[in-house]
Scaffold this motif. Sequence first.
Motif, mmCIF file in Angstrom:
data_model
loop_
_atom_site.group_PDB
_atom_site.id
_atom_site.type_symbol
_atom_site.label_atom_id
_atom_site.label_comp_id
_atom_site.label_asym_id
_atom_site.label_seq_id
_atom_site.Cartn_x
_atom_site.Cartn_y
_atom_site.Cartn_z
ATOM 1 N N LEU A 114 0.834 -1.198 0.000
ATOM 2 C CA LEU A 114 0.000 0.000 0.000
ATOM 3 C C LEU A 114 0.870 1.249 0.000
ATOM 4 N N ILE A 115 0.552 2.164 -0.909
ATOM 5 C CA ILE A 115 1.198 3.471 -0.945
ATOM 6 C C ILE A 115 0.246 4.477 -0.309
ATOM 7 N N LEU A 116 0.690 5.130 0.746
ATOM 8 C CA LEU A 116 -0.091 6.175 1.401
ATOM 9 C C LEU A 116 0.435 7.531 0.952
ATOM 10 N N LEU A 117 -0.425 8.305 0.307
ATOM 11 C CA LEU A 117 -0.057 9.640 -0.139
ATOM 12 C C LEU A 117 -0.549 10.654 0.887
ATOM 13 N N LEU A 178 9.753 -3.366 -0.434
ATOM 14 C CA LEU A 178 8.821 -3.372 0.690
ATOM 15 C C LEU A 178 7.382 -3.557 0.204
ATOM 16 N N LEU A 179 7.035 -2.884 -0.862
ATOM 17 C CA LEU A 179 5.667 -2.988 -1.384
ATOM 18 C C LEU A 179 5.379 -4.399 -1.891
ATOM 19 N N ARG A 180 6.364 -5.027 -2.523
ATOM 20 C CA ARG A 180 6.163 -6.404 -3.001
ATOM 21 C C ARG A 180 5.940 -7.371 -1.843
ATOM 22 N N GLU A 181 6.494 -7.018 -0.661
ATOM 23 C CA GLU A 181 6.322 -7.855 0.522
ATOM 24 C C GLU A 181 5.018 -7.559 1.264
ATOM 25 N N GLY A 182 4.222 -6.632 0.742
ATOM 26 C CA GLY A 182 2.958 -6.296 1.391
ATOM 27 C C GLY A 182 3.066 -5.199 2.430
ATOM 28 N N GLY A 183 4.169 -4.434 2.401
ATOM 29 C CA GLY A 183 4.353 -3.346 3.349
ATOM 30 C C GLY A 183 3.718 -2.050 2.888
ATOM 31 N N VAL A 184 4.003 -0.986 3.642
ATOM 32 C CA VAL A 184 3.409 0.328 3.394
ATOM 33 C C VAL A 184 4.513 1.333 3.086
ATOM 34 N N ALA A 185 4.300 2.135 2.049
ATOM 35 C CA ALA A 185 5.228 3.201 1.688
ATOM 36 C C ALA A 185 4.520 4.543 1.820
ATOM 37 N N GLY A 186 5.159 5.485 2.487
ATOM 38 C CA GLY A 186 4.590 6.820 2.646
ATOM 39 C C GLY A 186 5.291 7.808 1.737
ATOM 40 N N GLU A 207 -1.305 23.870 -15.156
ATOM 41 C CA GLU A 207 -0.360 22.808 -15.503
ATOM 42 C C GLU A 207 0.949 23.007 -14.739
ATOM 43 N N VAL A 208 1.335 22.008 -13.948
ATOM 44 C CA VAL A 208 2.579 22.086 -13.180
ATOM 45 C C VAL A 208 3.302 20.752 -13.247
ATOM 46 N N LYS A 209 4.590 20.791 -13.019
ATOM 47 C CA LYS A 209 5.395 19.575 -13.007
ATOM 48 C C LYS A 209 4.960 18.703 -11.829
ATOM 49 N N THR A 210 4.689 17.429 -12.096
ATOM 50 C CA THR A 210 4.130 16.509 -11.106
ATOM 51 C C THR A 210 4.878 15.181 -11.173
ATOM 52 N N MET A 211 5.120 14.579 -10.017
ATOM 53 C CA MET A 211 5.857 13.319 -9.989
ATOM 54 C C MET A 211 5.073 12.183 -10.643
ATOM 55 N N THR A 212 5.785 11.299 -11.308
ATOM 56 C CA THR A 212 5.188 10.090 -11.886
ATOM 57 C C THR A 212 5.608 8.843 -11.108
ATOM 58 N N LEU A 213 6.331 9.040 -10.016
ATOM 59 C CA LEU A 213 6.867 7.929 -9.229
ATOM 60 C C LEU A 213 5.777 6.987 -8.735
ATOM 61 N N VAL A 214 4.666 7.555 -8.265
ATOM 62 C CA VAL A 214 3.624 6.718 -7.654
ATOM 63 C C VAL A 214 3.060 5.734 -8.666
ATOM 64 N N ALA A 215 2.743 6.216 -9.865
ATOM 65 C CA ALA A 215 2.211 5.323 -10.897
ATOM 66 C C ALA A 215 3.221 4.233 -11.245
ATOM 67 N N LYS A 216 4.495 4.597 -11.319
ATOM 68 C CA LYS A 216 5.518 3.605 -11.658
ATOM 69 C C LYS A 216 5.633 2.533 -10.575
ATOM 70 N N LEU A 217 5.558 2.951 -9.316
ATOM 71 C CA LEU A 217 5.618 1.974 -8.217
ATOM 72 C C LEU A 217 4.406 1.054 -8.250
ATOM 73 N N MET A 218 3.250 1.596 -8.543
ATOM 74 C CA MET A 218 2.044 0.772 -8.634
ATOM 75 C C MET A 218 2.184 -0.266 -9.750
ATOM 76 N N GLN A 219 2.715 0.167 -10.886
ATOM 77 C CA GLN A 219 2.866 -0.737 -12.020
ATOM 78 C C GLN A 219 3.907 -1.827 -11.743
ATOM 79 N N ARG A 220 4.991 -1.459 -11.048
ATOM 80 C CA ARG A 220 6.071 -2.413 -10.794
ATOM 81 C C ARG A 220 5.736 -3.411 -9.698
ATOM 82 N N THR A 221 4.930 -2.999 -8.728
ATOM 83 C CA THR A 221 4.743 -3.829 -7.532
ATOM 84 C C THR A 221 3.318 -4.337 -7.335
#
Length: 301
Positions: A114-117, A178-186, A207-221
């Motif tokens: 789980l990713i907590l934003l 950690l996410l693959r193991e079922g942990g939590v990332a903040g 329109e502003v520059k915005t991180m794409t990290l969260v989507a990539k982590l979701m796709q990878r894990t």
Amino acid sequence: MSKLKYFLIAGLLRVAGSLSLATAQRLGRMVGWLLWKLPTQPRDVTATNLSICLPELTPAERAELLKASLASTGMTMFEVPLMWEWPVDKCLDLVKDTQGLELLDEAMADGSGLILLAPHLGNWELTGLFFSSRYKMAALYSPPNVPELEDYMIRVRGRLGSELVRGDRRGLAKLAALLREGGVAGILPDQSPRGAGNAFAPFFGMEVKTMTLVAKLMQRTGAKVLMTYTERLNNAEGFRLVVREAEPNLGSKDPVQASTAMNQSIEHCIRKIPAQYQWEYKRLRHRPPGEINPYNPDRVC
């Protein structure tokens, strides 16, 4: 000089950490009043952000929100030392109410990570403490401007066993594992990203520059994502911790679509308690090339 600066700042943090919540918030409101009364940069930036992001408000409503926002900023400044210096149990006792915790159980029922934003809304330091007391957790962080404070910050934020990782390749690999193991990332999602992992997406219509990290982590894990924040209650009564669902397209492979969904998710949280958002941050400064910098109209991005 750097060591002297560290001891001075650390000493001030410890003194501030000895205050009660009521005293800390009272002092914070005084600082916020000064930021509002004097021609300060936080006042100017907050006014600019409110005029762009909340144009539907009347001038009187924006003026009232400007004052309330700077008071909240001042209170946050004095609450952080409490979260860093108080015993953990004393900090957690400040959470007087919770909403949406069942969403975490539902999201993690199948073993997913789980990713907590957690936007810069309310008391985000208490948010991190609360979840690290319940889950195996790691949080992304940026090193402080005073390098000597980094070890101190890691120690106090990680005293429940959560791990703080930098936003570099090694740190992101730890988050993914950690996410693959079922942990939590903040993750604090409302900062201007550095490096190539970004896309331009609307934030309150701009329109502003915005991180794409969260989507990539979701796709990878295969991790899921939820929003969270800790709302300050009136009269030093404590805080309410809130968990909310995110927009469904946040994990999209289209970076603009994913970033737009994340910004919309952040907006929904901010609109619940707009006075407690960190409006003095120059979130809108990184715009598409050729666009005007709203904080310095004589410059283009």
